[in-house]
Design a protein around this motif. Structure first.
Motif, PDB file in Angstrom:
ATOM      1  N   PHE A   1     -10.265  11.464  16.750  1.00 17.88           N
ATOM      2  CA  PHE A   1      -9.419  10.751  17.540  1.00 17.88           C
ATOM      3  C   PHE A   1      -8.924  10.812  18.963  1.00 17.88           C
ATOM      4  O   PHE A   1      -8.677  10.001  19.692  1.00 17.88           O
ATOM      5  CB  PHE A   1      -8.285  10.336  16.493  1.00 17.88           C
ATOM      6  N   THR A   2      -8.696  12.281  18.942  1.00 14.90           N
ATOM      7  CA  THR A   2      -7.888  12.427  20.216  1.00 14.90           C
ATOM      8  C   THR A   2      -8.949  12.972  21.279  1.00 14.90           C
ATOM      9  O   THR A   2      -8.516  13.127  22.648  1.00 14.90           O
ATOM     10  CB  THR A   2      -7.262  13.952  20.054  1.00 14.90           C
ATOM     11  N   SER A   3     -10.149  12.534  21.179  1.00 13.96           N
ATOM     12  CA  SER A   3     -11.151  12.620  22.282  1.00 13.96           C
ATOM     13  C   SER A   3     -11.409  11.408  22.983  1.00 13.96           C
ATOM     14  O   SER A   3     -11.978  11.789  24.147  1.00 13.96           O
ATOM     15  CB  SER A   3     -12.476  13.069  21.547  1.00 13.96           C
ATOM     16  N   TYR A   4     -10.872  10.456  22.750  1.00 10.52           N
ATOM     17  CA  TYR A   4     -11.277   9.203  23.487  1.00 10.52           C
ATOM     18  C   TYR A   4      -9.983   8.218  23.573  1.00 10.52           C
ATOM     19  O   TYR A   4      -9.196   8.211  22.668  1.00 10.52           O
ATOM     20  CB  TYR A   4     -12.376   8.480  22.864  1.00 10.52           C
ATOM     21  N   ASN A   5      -9.886   7.625  24.765  1.00  8.49           N
ATOM     22  CA  ASN A   5      -8.848   6.441  25.060  1.00  8.49           C
ATOM     23  C   ASN A   5      -9.195   5.277  24.247  1.00  8.49           C
ATOM     24  O   ASN A   5     -10.373   5.007  23.818  1.00  8.49           O
ATOM     25  CB  ASN A   5      -9.004   5.903  26.546  1.00  8.49           C
TER      26      ASN A   5
ATOM     27  N   PRO B   1      -4.995   9.230  23.165  1.00 10.46           N
ATOM     28  CA  PRO B   1      -4.096   9.723  21.814  1.00 10.46           C
ATOM     29  C   PRO B   1      -3.893  11.232  21.822  1.00 10.46           C
ATOM     30  O   PRO B   1      -3.213  11.431  21.150  1.00 10.46           O
ATOM     31  CB  PRO B   1      -5.189   9.391  20.747  1.00 10.46           C
ATOM     32  N   GLU B   2      -4.625  11.907  22.659  1.00  7.14           N
ATOM     33  CA  GLU B   2      -4.288  13.325  22.772  1.00  7.14           C
ATOM     34  C   GLU B   2      -3.038  13.615  23.226  1.00  7.14           C
ATOM     35  O   GLU B   2      -2.184  14.412  22.955  1.00  7.14           O
ATOM     36  CB  GLU B   2      -5.576  14.147  23.410  1.00  7.14           C
ATOM     37  N   ASP B   3      -2.551  13.161  24.334  1.00  5.56           N
ATOM     38  CA  ASP B   3      -0.961  13.458  24.918  1.00  5.56           C
ATOM     39  C   ASP B   3      -0.217  12.183  25.050  1.00  5.56           C
ATOM     40  O   ASP B   3       0.770  12.177  25.430  1.00  5.56           O
ATOM     41  CB  ASP B   3      -1.358  13.965  26.416  1.00  5.56           C
ATOM     42  N   GLY B   4      -0.615  11.058  24.552  1.00  2.00           N
ATOM     43  CA  GLY B   4      -0.012   9.633  24.529  1.00  2.00           C
ATOM     44  C   GLY B   4       0.306   9.216  25.704  1.00  2.00           C
ATOM     45  O   GLY B   4       1.243   8.105  26.033  1.00  2.00           O
ATOM     46  N   GLY B   5      -0.453   9.521  26.881  1.00  2.64           N
ATOM     47  CA  GLY B   5      -0.439   8.692  28.082  1.00  2.64           C
ATOM     48  C   GLY B   5      -1.028   7.657  28.142  1.00  2.64           C
ATOM     49  O   GLY B   5      -2.032   7.168  27.386  1.00  2.64           O
ATOM     50  N   THR B   6      -0.216   6.761  28.739  1.00  8.76           N
ATOM     51  CA  THR B   6      -0.300   5.208  28.783  1.00  8.76           C
ATOM     52  C   THR B   6      -0.717   4.768  29.987  1.00  8.76           C
ATOM     53  O   THR B   6      -0.273   5.066  31.318  1.00  8.76           O
ATOM     54  CB  THR B   6       0.545   4.427  27.896  1.00  8.76           C
ATOM     55  N   LYS B   7      -1.381   3.607  30.114  1.00  7.93           N
ATOM     56  CA  LYS B   7      -1.375   2.747  31.265  1.00  7.93           C
ATOM     57  C   LYS B   7      -1.476   1.349  30.808  1.00  7.93           C
ATOM     58  O   LYS B   7      -2.078   0.959  30.244  1.00  7.93           O
ATOM     59  CB  LYS B   7      -2.710   3.154  32.290  1.00  7.93           C
TER      60      LYS B   7
ATOM     61  N   GLN C   1       3.742  -5.079  31.873  1.00  7.57           N
ATOM     62  CA  GLN C   1       4.701  -4.347  32.152  1.00  7.57           C
ATOM     63  C   GLN C   1       5.908  -4.748  31.474  1.00  7.57           C
ATOM     64  O   GLN C   1       6.618  -5.761  31.986  1.00  7.57           O
ATOM     65  CB  GLN C   1       4.756  -3.910  33.742  1.00  7.57           C
ATOM     66  N   GLY C   2       6.494  -3.530  30.842  1.00  5.88           N
ATOM     67  CA  GLY C   2       8.023  -3.973  30.283  1.00  5.88           C
ATOM     68  C   GLY C   2       7.867  -4.948  28.794  1.00  5.88           C
ATOM     69  O   GLY C   2       9.024  -4.924  28.350  1.00  5.88           O
ATOM     70  N   ARG C   3       6.884  -5.524  28.501  1.00  5.51           N
ATOM     71  CA  ARG C   3       6.973  -5.933  27.222  1.00  5.51           C
ATOM     72  C   ARG C   3       5.808  -5.757  26.235  1.00  5.51           C
ATOM     73  O   ARG C   3       5.924  -5.773  25.054  1.00  5.51           O
ATOM     74  CB  ARG C   3       6.204  -7.487  27.545  1.00  5.51           C
ATOM     75  N   VAL C   4       5.304  -4.502  26.526  1.00  5.38           N
ATOM     76  CA  VAL C   4       4.156  -4.137  25.845  1.00  5.38           C
ATOM     77  C   VAL C   4       4.349  -2.407  25.681  1.00  5.38           C
ATOM     78  O   VAL C   4       4.614  -1.815  26.672  1.00  5.38           O
ATOM     79  CB  VAL C   4       2.644  -4.379  26.450  1.00  5.38           C
ATOM     80  N   THR C   5       3.976  -2.026  24.421  1.00  9.01           N
ATOM     81  CA  THR C   5       4.039  -0.524  24.383  1.00  9.01           C
ATOM     82  C   THR C   5       2.914  -0.233  23.444  1.00  9.01           C
ATOM     83  O   THR C   5       2.743  -0.567  22.303  1.00  9.01           O
ATOM     84  CB  THR C   5       5.214  -0.189  23.447  1.00  9.01           C
ATOM     85  N   PHE C   6       2.242   1.060  23.811  1.00  5.96           N
ATOM     86  CA  PHE C   6       1.210   1.667  23.233  1.00  5.96           C
ATOM     87  C   PHE C   6       1.684   2.985  22.532  1.00  5.96           C
ATOM     88  O   PHE C   6       2.468   3.616  23.390  1.00  5.96           O
ATOM     89  CB  PHE C   6      -0.024   1.792  23.958  1.00  5.96           C
TER      90      PHE C   6
END
Length: 116
Positions: A28-32, A52-58, A64-69
């Motif tokens: 799971f942590t190997s791919y965005n 998923p590895e570090d929780g980094g998002t784009k 922006q401001g309305r969505v959270t992954f």
């Protein structure tokens, strides 16, 4: 490899919705994980992605401001939460695994309907 999403949701305008995407069959942590939606009669719209590895998002500027992954590595599940829903958010929401710039696996889609 499988990406299995949660079921259809009905929300009132102004509410929030959280859709899940449970991954299996790979590390799971190997791919965005990217999130994409398709409104009725329209094309695919990219919402953003999470590592998923570090929780980094784009996030796409539009959301922006309305969505959270988020991603829970213990359950191998990614989530998208969209707030302040409006009728224009009615769409099928998809998660997809991105490998070397391409989507190789998709979830089955989750219909989110925003209606009063």
């Amino acid at each position: 490899v499988q990406l299995v999403q949660s079921g259809a949701e009905l929300r009132n305008p102004g509410a929030s919705v959280k859709v899940s995407c449970k991954a299996s069959g790979y590390m799971f942590t190997s791919y965005n994980i990217d999130w994409v939606r398709q409104a009725p009669g329209q094309g695919l719209e990219w919402m953003g992605r999470i590592d998923p590895e570090d929780g980094g998002t784009k996030y796409a500027q539009k959301f922006q401001g309305r969505v959270t992954f988020t991603a829970d590595t213990s359950t191998r599940t990614a989530y998208v939460e969209l707030s302040s829903l409006r009728s224009e958010d009615t769409a099928v929401y998809y998660c997809a695994r991105k490998v070397r710039g391409f989507y190789d696996y998709w979830g089955q889609g989750t219909l989110v309907t925003v209606s009063s």
